[in-house]
Design an enzyme around this catalytic site. Structure first.
Site, PDB file in Angstrom:
ATOM      1  N   LYS A 177     -85.787  18.993 -90.992  1.00 38.98           N
ATOM      2  CA  LYS A 177     -85.023  20.249 -90.973  1.00 38.98           C
ATOM      3  C   LYS A 177     -84.943  20.849 -92.371  1.00 38.98           C
ATOM      4  O   LYS A 177     -85.005  22.080 -92.533  1.00 38.98           O
ATOM      5  CB  LYS A 177     -83.615  20.003 -90.424  1.00 38.98           C
ATOM      6  CG  LYS A 177     -82.716  21.247 -90.361  1.00 38.98           C
ATOM      7  CD  LYS A 177     -83.318  22.358 -89.491  1.00 38.98           C
ATOM      8  CE  LYS A 177     -82.476  23.635 -89.511  1.00 38.98           C
ATOM      9  NZ  LYS A 177     -81.186  23.495 -88.820  1.00 38.98           N
ATOM     10  N   LYS A 245     -76.190  26.431 -97.893  1.00 37.34           N
ATOM     11  CA  LYS A 245     -75.853  25.009 -97.825  1.00 37.34           C
ATOM     12  C   LYS A 245     -77.084  24.167 -97.511  1.00 37.34           C
ATOM     13  O   LYS A 245     -77.303  23.100 -98.110  1.00 37.34           O
ATOM     14  CB  LYS A 245     -74.770  24.804 -96.760  1.00 37.34           C
ATOM     15  CG  LYS A 245     -74.344  23.369 -96.529  1.00 37.34           C
ATOM     16  CD  LYS A 245     -75.108  22.674 -95.408  1.00 37.34           C
ATOM     17  CE  LYS A 245     -74.879  23.327 -94.066  1.00 37.34           C
ATOM     18  NZ  LYS A 245     -75.571  22.573 -92.984  1.00 37.34           N
TER      19      LYS A 245
END
Length: 298
Positions: A177, A245
């Site tokens: 990811k 983030k």
């Protein structure tokens, strides 16, 4: 463990932009669902559709064979799983946690080991595809953990996604990811720069996008987010603050592996500037707004 809608009770914690439609899809597929969320409105919505209110993470764990978490960041997952009233207080040996959040690969491996000591399995299964993919059940799902456990849980993933890939041991899904978020972020930046350059040069950016879609520069980002940039519609499918983030996590993975990520670092800083300007809740394609400002346009 054999997963089926008739026998498997699924818990779901984290009913935000992504989690809520994912939970709805599991209900439509016939799974018995137990839910929990920090705010109550999504819980009540799903209860009205047939889910059960777990009341707390521990309550969800106690009532479920498999628990899915879809939370913003690493500390959130740690709190929900291991904090007071957390999942581990309710989950039984033989049950499974599927964390579909995007969090630290290193922390994921630690969490999996702590759960393994209690006889609880864990898969890290972050997703890509945004709100639309969550609603349509077409997410890309990248999975880390024990392969036999992945195969056992495959029926659940098939409800939520279309492109499901087992990556490797615990933490491998999260590392994948991070790679995904690098590619998406840098492509967003490239598309924004191209369209702002066209606009600033007096050339129709819509026609530039149309031309690029027919060549080697074509991409899903150019297709979907390029259109968002042209329309100025930055309603969040994936918030800029969350992508900021995620790139922080990617940079941390790069440091751990000794791999320089200079382009990632640049886009991380630009997303940080967008967040600092109060626009972190806009879609990540709002990078184009920052570029237009830097080019002297409002």
């Amino acid at each position: 463990m054999r997963v089926s809608p008739e026998k498997t009770r699924i818990g779901f914690i984290g009913l935000g932009i992504m989690g809520r439609p994912m939970a709805r899809n599991l209900l439509r597929a016939g799974y018995r669902l137990v839910v929990h969320n920090r705010s109550r409105a999504p819980v009540m919505e799903l209860v009205a559709l047939g889910a059960t209110d777990g009341g707390s993470p521990a309550g969800v764990g106690q009532a479920s064979d498999v628990v899915i978490t879809m939370l913003p960041d690493t500390p959130d997952v740690e709190q929900v799983v291991f904090g007071p009233g957390g999942l581990v207080e309710g989950m039984r040996p033989g049950s499974v946690l599927i964390d579909m959040s995007t969090i630290s690969p290193t922390a994921t491996r630690t969490f999996a080991e702590r759960l393994r000591e209690k006889g609880i399995g864990m898969l890290d299964a972050p997703v890509s595809g945004g709100q639309r993919g969550a609603e349509e059940g077409t997410l890309a799902i990248m999975v880390g953990g024990e392969e036999t456990l992945f195969e056992a849980c495959r029926p659940i993933f098939q409800v939520l996604g279309r492109h499901i890939v087992y990556i490797g041991p615990s933490g491998a899904g999260q590392l994948c990811k991070a790679c995904n978020q690098i590619v998406v972020a840098i492509t967003l930046q490239a598309v924004g720069e191209a369209l702002v350059l066209a606009e600033h040069s007096g050339v129709d950016p819509a026609r530039v996008r149309e031309a690029l879609l027919g060549g080697f520069a074509a991409s899903r980002v150019l297709e979907v987010h390029g259109q968002r940039m042209l329309k100025g519609d930055f309603t969040p499918g994936f918030r800029a603050a969350l992508h900021h983030k995620d790139l922080h996590l990617a940079l941390g993975a790069g440091r751990a592996a000794g791999v320089p990520l200079p382009a990632t670092a640049l886009v991380h800083e630009l997303l940080g500037a967008l967040v600092a300007s109060g626009r972190g809740d806009l879609d990540h394609s709002a990078l184009a707004l920052l570029l237009r400002q830097l080019a002297g346009r409002t």
